[in-house]
Motif scaffolding. Structure first.
Motif, PDB file in Angstrom:
ATOM      1  N   MET A   1     -12.613  17.316   0.714  1.00 26.60           N
ATOM      2  CA  MET A   1     -12.694  15.987   0.099  1.00 26.60           C
ATOM      3  C   MET A   1     -12.373  14.923   1.151  1.00 26.60           C
ATOM      4  O   MET A   1     -11.418  15.071   1.908  1.00 26.60           O
ATOM      5  N   LEU A   2     -13.162  13.879   1.197  1.00 25.59           N
ATOM      6  CA  LEU A   2     -13.037  12.859   2.234  1.00 25.59           C
ATOM      7  C   LEU A   2     -11.694  12.138   2.175  1.00 25.59           C
ATOM      8  O   LEU A   2     -11.288  11.634   1.136  1.00 25.59           O
ATOM      9  N   GLN A   3     -11.021  12.102   3.339  1.00 25.41           N
ATOM     10  CA  GLN A   3      -9.822  11.293   3.498  1.00 25.41           C
ATOM     11  C   GLN A   3     -10.139  10.134   4.435  1.00 25.41           C
ATOM     12  O   GLN A   3     -10.756  10.339   5.484  1.00 25.41           O
ATOM     13  N   ILE A   4      -9.738   8.931   4.074  1.00 22.79           N
ATOM     14  CA  ILE A   4      -9.909   7.774   4.942  1.00 22.79           C
ATOM     15  C   ILE A   4      -8.571   7.061   5.080  1.00 22.79           C
ATOM     16  O   ILE A   4      -7.718   7.127   4.192  1.00 22.79           O
ATOM     17  N   TYR A   5      -8.407   6.403   6.218  1.00 22.06           N
ATOM     18  CA  TYR A   5      -7.165   5.672   6.463  1.00 22.06           C
ATOM     19  C   TYR A   5      -7.281   4.291   5.824  1.00 22.06           C
ATOM     20  O   TYR A   5      -8.125   3.483   6.192  1.00 22.06           O
ATOM     21  N   ASN A   6      -6.425   4.035   4.859  1.00 23.70           N
ATOM     22  CA  ASN A   6      -6.408   2.760   4.163  1.00 23.70           C
ATOM     23  C   ASN A   6      -5.444   1.817   4.892  1.00 23.70           C
ATOM     24  O   ASN A   6      -4.234   2.036   4.893  1.00 23.70           O
ATOM     25  N   THR A   7      -5.987   0.799   5.522  1.00 27.33           N
ATOM     26  CA  THR A   7      -5.152  -0.134   6.283  1.00 27.33           C
ATOM     27  C   THR A   7      -4.092  -0.788   5.400  1.00 27.33           C
ATOM     28  O   THR A   7      -2.995  -1.117   5.866  1.00 27.33           O
ATOM     29  N   LEU A   8      -4.408  -0.962   4.128  1.00 29.86           N
ATOM     30  CA  LEU A   8      -3.477  -1.629   3.226  1.00 29.86           C
ATOM     31  C   LEU A   8      -2.207  -0.808   3.009  1.00 29.86           C
ATOM     32  O   LEU A   8      -1.094  -1.336   3.015  1.00 29.86           O
ATOM     33  N   THR A   9      -2.361   0.507   2.845  1.00 28.63           N
ATOM     34  CA  THR A   9      -1.193   1.363   2.599  1.00 28.63           C
ATOM     35  C   THR A   9      -0.696   2.043   3.867  1.00 28.63           C
ATOM     36  O   THR A   9       0.354   2.679   3.859  1.00 28.63           O
ATOM     37  N   ARG A  10      -1.470   1.910   4.953  1.00 32.43           N
ATOM     38  CA  ARG A  10      -1.143   2.499   6.251  1.00 32.43           C
ATOM     39  C   ARG A  10      -0.972   4.011   6.174  1.00 32.43           C
ATOM     40  O   ARG A  10      -0.036   4.586   6.743  1.00 32.43           O
ATOM     41  N   GLN A  11      -1.882   4.647   5.464  1.00 35.01           N
ATOM     42  CA  GLN A  11      -1.873   6.100   5.394  1.00 35.01           C
ATOM     43  C   GLN A  11      -3.259   6.602   4.991  1.00 35.01           C
ATOM     44  O   GLN A  11      -4.080   5.843   4.479  1.00 35.01           O
ATOM     45  N   LYS A  12      -3.485   7.874   5.261  1.00 30.39           N
ATOM     46  CA  LYS A  12      -4.739   8.479   4.827  1.00 30.39           C
ATOM     47  C   LYS A  12      -4.694   8.716   3.321  1.00 30.39           C
ATOM     48  O   LYS A  12      -3.671   9.136   2.777  1.00 30.39           O
ATOM     49  N   GLU A  13      -5.811   8.428   2.694  1.00 33.06           N
ATOM     50  CA  GLU A  13      -5.898   8.625   1.252  1.00 33.06           C
ATOM     51  C   GLU A  13      -7.201   9.343   0.925  1.00 33.06           C
ATOM     52  O   GLU A  13      -8.223   9.125   1.583  1.00 33.06           O
ATOM     53  N   TYR A  14      -7.165  10.189  -0.084  1.00 25.94           N
ATOM     54  CA  TYR A  14      -8.403  10.793  -0.565  1.00 25.94           C
ATOM     55  C   TYR A  14      -9.259   9.708  -1.208  1.00 25.94           C
ATOM     56  O   TYR A  14      -8.784   8.933  -2.041  1.00 25.94           O
ATOM     57  N   PHE A  15     -10.504   9.653  -0.782  1.00 25.83           N
ATOM     58  CA  PHE A  15     -11.393   8.615  -1.306  1.00 25.83           C
ATOM     59  C   PHE A  15     -11.838   8.973  -2.719  1.00 25.83           C
ATOM     60  O   PHE A  15     -12.421  10.035  -2.960  1.00 25.83           O
ATOM     61  N   ARG A  16     -11.570   8.063  -3.637  1.00 22.21           N
ATOM     62  CA  ARG A  16     -12.000   8.223  -5.025  1.00 22.21           C
ATOM     63  C   ARG A  16     -12.767   6.970  -5.431  1.00 22.21           C
ATOM     64  O   ARG A  16     -12.175   5.897  -5.558  1.00 22.21           O
ATOM     65  N   PRO A  17     -14.079   7.074  -5.601  1.00 14.19           N
ATOM     66  CA  PRO A  17     -14.884   5.888  -5.925  1.00 14.19           C
ATOM     67  C   PRO A  17     -14.547   5.333  -7.293  1.00 14.19           C
ATOM     68  O   PRO A  17     -14.139   6.061  -8.204  1.00 14.19           O
ATOM     69  N   LEU A  18     -14.719   4.028  -7.423  1.00 12.82           N
ATOM     70  CA  LEU A  18     -14.466   3.387  -8.717  1.00 12.82           C
ATOM     71  C   LEU A  18     -15.440   3.863  -9.778  1.00 12.82           C
ATOM     72  O   LEU A  18     -15.089   4.012 -10.948  1.00 12.82           O
ATOM     73  N   HIS A  19     -16.684   4.086  -9.351  1.00 16.63           N
ATOM     74  CA  HIS A  19     -17.722   4.510 -10.289  1.00 16.63           C
ATOM     75  C   HIS A  19     -18.294   5.841  -9.813  1.00 16.63           C
ATOM     76  O   HIS A  19     -18.684   5.967  -8.658  1.00 16.63           O
ATOM     77  N   GLU A  20     -18.344   6.814 -10.688  1.00 11.91           N
ATOM     78  CA  GLU A  20     -18.774   8.161 -10.331  1.00 11.91           C
ATOM     79  C   GLU A  20     -20.149   8.143  -9.665  1.00 11.91           C
ATOM     80  O   GLU A  20     -21.120   7.625 -10.219  1.00 11.91           O
ATOM     81  N   GLY A  21     -20.196   8.714  -8.457  1.00 17.79           N
ATOM     82  CA  GLY A  21     -21.474   8.839  -7.767  1.00 17.79           C
ATOM     83  C   GLY A  21     -21.943   7.581  -7.058  1.00 17.79           C
ATOM     84  O   GLY A  21     -23.009   7.587  -6.442  1.00 17.79           O
ATOM     85  N   HIS A  22     -21.164   6.486  -7.141  1.00 20.65           N
ATOM     86  CA  HIS A  22     -21.563   5.220  -6.534  1.00 20.65           C
ATOM     87  C   HIS A  22     -20.447   4.701  -5.624  1.00 20.65           C
ATOM     88  O   HIS A  22     -19.269   4.857  -5.933  1.00 20.65           O
ATOM     89  N   VAL A  23     -20.834   4.065  -4.523  1.00 17.61           N
ATOM     90  CA  VAL A  23     -19.866   3.456  -3.609  1.00 17.61           C
ATOM     91  C   VAL A  23     -20.294   2.022  -3.321  1.00 17.61           C
ATOM     92  O   VAL A  23     -21.453   1.760  -3.014  1.00 17.61           O
ATOM     93  N   GLY A  24     -19.328   1.094  -3.430  1.00 16.28           N
ATOM     94  CA  GLY A  24     -19.560  -0.292  -3.040  1.00 16.28           C
ATOM     95  C   GLY A  24     -18.818  -0.573  -1.747  1.00 16.28           C
ATOM     96  O   GLY A  24     -17.603  -0.372  -1.677  1.00 16.28           O
ATOM     97  N   MET A  25     -19.524  -1.024  -0.721  1.00 19.73           N
ATOM     98  CA  MET A  25     -18.921  -1.190   0.602  1.00 19.73           C
ATOM     99  C   MET A  25     -19.331  -2.543   1.178  1.00 19.73           C
ATOM    100  O   MET A  25     -20.512  -2.868   1.235  1.00 19.73           O
ATOM    101  N   TYR A  26     -18.341  -3.329   1.619  1.00 25.08           N
ATOM    102  CA  TYR A  26     -18.587  -4.633   2.229  1.00 25.08           C
ATOM    103  C   TYR A  26     -18.014  -4.624   3.641  1.00 25.08           C
ATOM    104  O   TYR A  26     -16.863  -4.249   3.857  1.00 25.08           O
ATOM    105  N   VAL A  27     -18.842  -5.030   4.611  1.00 19.19           N
ATOM    106  CA  VAL A  27     -18.412  -5.068   6.007  1.00 19.19           C
ATOM    107  C   VAL A  27     -18.729  -6.436   6.589  1.00 19.19           C
ATOM    108  O   VAL A  27     -19.828  -6.969   6.384  1.00 19.19           O
ATOM    109  N   CYS A  28     -17.759  -7.011   7.296  1.00 20.53           N
ATOM    110  CA  CYS A  28     -17.971  -8.311   7.928  1.00 20.53           C
ATOM    111  C   CYS A  28     -18.980  -8.183   9.053  1.00 20.53           C
ATOM    112  O   CYS A  28     -18.780  -7.418   9.999  1.00 20.53           O
ATOM    113  N   GLY A  29     -20.061  -8.933   8.929  1.00 18.15           N
ATOM    114  CA  GLY A  29     -21.117  -8.914   9.928  1.00 18.15           C
ATOM    115  C   GLY A  29     -20.905  -9.983  10.988  1.00 18.15           C
ATOM    116  O   GLY A  29     -19.837 -10.590  11.081  1.00 18.15           O
ATOM    117  N   PRO A  30     -21.944 -10.244  11.781  1.00 20.24           N
ATOM    118  CA  PRO A  30     -21.782 -11.129  12.941  1.00 20.24           C
ATOM    119  C   PRO A  30     -21.835 -12.606  12.585  1.00 20.24           C
ATOM    120  O   PRO A  30     -22.357 -12.994  11.542  1.00 20.24           O
TER     121      PRO A  30
END
Length: 488
Positions: A1-30
């Protein structure tokens, strides 16, 4: 199961999407007022890796990456001149001409780096109405104030109700001490209050009507507005470079909580910096290298041109949260590593199966997946691929055999992780459906077969001439017990 480092909590967390099968991702562009550089390439490639891995896992991903084309001032919307407006003034262009020109060049560079386009790429200038409405919500909730036509976030009042500084780890007292005296300071209650809307000076080119003044939104406002517009009031991941953590992302959190009453982002992710000789890359250090200069080699810090795939491989060879120190020598090492990967892949695709395996391929797929699930550990994935190359070379050199099942598994793993997940493009001269590429491969094979005939006839002059000529053109020739192998 995917673990990602959450900068907010400063630890690795298992990724659990808000909506089953869907991911919403926002990244600051140029911010599109100049050519993209290595610092732009790292977050683009980092979050492209994440995007690709989510797709590999079977998620439906809405990936939003913004274009900042208005109101972006150096670190704070109270200081300096809008960079796009400044470029337009100096070059006597319309601001949107500057924006379009550099957006096109950014897209060209991203395509060269094989960065997948986002699902949505909103422009700040196309969402002024929404940003005005977002500012109004903050005013309505009492966390902002109007001063001389500008609107500022009341940080001290906000901090009484919400934990300001939780992302960057700064407290309000530290922020008070570190805040510089800026233009427009006399308009604000406190030095650390930041602009949500700025009244435009008469000479300011880009401005829009609002209830408070003819002006433009503060830098931080666009991401809060566009993130929630396209991903909802709560979404999975917000990413960007570590240099954006404060003040930009900290301000985003404050704006969203002030307007909506709650956090919007569940996981914050930040890639680390790229340095040159230990210094952050930037124009002030005279070590600023654009991607175009990397591709042409036209910069005093570069010994030669480097391909887009060498740049991508160089970035993927380090974990995204580690600092990467650039040097031309480091890029040359990455280039050699990529060539080794290329050669191993070409040899893999030429292997023929035997009834049984005398080489061990191990659980290569599980190892690569385990590395990716450990916070996108791309350098470990690459090391596993190189480890499996030992078995490939053993078989290719006639010192071992591989079964049909093992060969198919190894080929599938390499195709999945090299192409689909790491996003590398290799010059595959072994298996291509292109008529031009087939003709090209056939021509090289023909020359090398003529060379083989010359060697059998002890015509060393012809044999050496063919080999030396191909080597000068950039080909690597290797004699084998069955004939030859070549790569570019």
């Amino acid at each position: 199961m995917l673990q990602i480092y959450n900068t907010l909590t400063r630890q690795k967390e298992y990724f659990r999407p808000l909506h089953e099968g869907h991911v919403g991702m926002y990244v600051c562009g140029p911010t599109v007022y100049g050519d993209a550089h290595l610092g732009h390439a790292r977050p683009a490639i980092t979050f492209d890796l994440l995007y690709r891995y989510f797709l590999h896992l079977g998620y439906k991903v809405r990936y939003v990456r913004n274009i900042t084309d208005v109101g972006h001032l150096e670190h704070d919307a109270d200081e300096g001149e809008d960079k796009i407006a400044k470029k337009a003034r100096l070059e006597q262009l319309e601001p949107m001409e500057v924006v379009q020109y550099y957006t096109n060049r950014y897209h060209h560079d991203m395509e060269a780096l094989n960065v997948l386009p986002p699902s949505i790429e909103p422009h700040a200038s196309g969402h002024i109405i929404e940003q005005i409405a977002f500012v109004q919500r903050i005013l309505d909730h009492g966390y902002a104030y109007i001063s001389n036509g500008s609107v500022y976030m009341d940080v001290e009042k906000y901090a009484k109700d919400f934990p300001y500084g939780k992302l960057s780890g700064r407290n309000l007292e530290d922020i008070k001490t570190d805040t510089r005296e800026l233009d427009g300071q006399d308009e604000k209650k406190h030095s650390y209050d930041f602009a949500l809307w700025k009244k435009a000076a008469p000479e300011h080119i880009m401005h829009w009507p609002s209830p408070w003044s003819e002006g433009f939104p503060g830098w931080h406002m666009e991401c809060s507005t566009m993130g929630t517009k396209y991903l909802g009031e709560e979404f999975d991941i917000h990413g960007g470079g570590m240099d954006l953590m404060f003040p930009h992302h900290e301000a985003e959190i404050a704006q969203s909580c002030a307007a909506l009453g709650h956090d919007t982002v569940h996981y914050w992710m930040h890639n680390n910096m790229i340095t040159i000789a230990g210094k952050k890359m930037g124009k002030s250090y005279n070590n600023f290298i654009t991607l175009g200069q990397f591709f042409t080699g036209e910069h005093p810090l570069l010994t030669k041109p480097f391909s887009p795939m060498t740049i991508r491989f160089f970035i993927l060879m380090a974990h995204y949260r580690s600092t990467v120190d650039f040097s031309s020598e480091a890029l040359e090492a990455a280039e050699k590593g990529l060539a080794r990967l290329q050669e191993a892949y070409n040899r893999l695709m030429r292997l023929t199966p035997s009834p049984e395996s005398t080489v061990q391929i191990g659980n290569i797929r599980e190892k690569c997946e385990e590395a990716m699930e450990d916070d996108l550990n791309s350098p470990i994935v690459i090391s596993h691929l190189f480890e499996s190359a030992k078995a490939i070379n053993t078989v290719a050199d006639g010192k071992g055999t591989i079964s049909a099942a093992d060969l198919k598994e190894l080929q599938d793993v390499w195709k999945t992780f090299v192409f689909d997940i790491l996003g590398l493009r290799l010059n595959d001269n072994s298996d291509t459906g292109s008529t031009t590429a087939e003709a090209y491969k056939g021509a090289v094979d023909l020359l090398l077969n003529i060379r083989l005939d010359a060697k059998r006839n002890k015509d060393w002059t012809t044999s050496d001439r063919i080999r030396n000529s191909l080597t000068e053109l950039g080909f690597s020739i290797k004699d084998t017990k069955d004939g030859f192998e070549w790569s570019i």
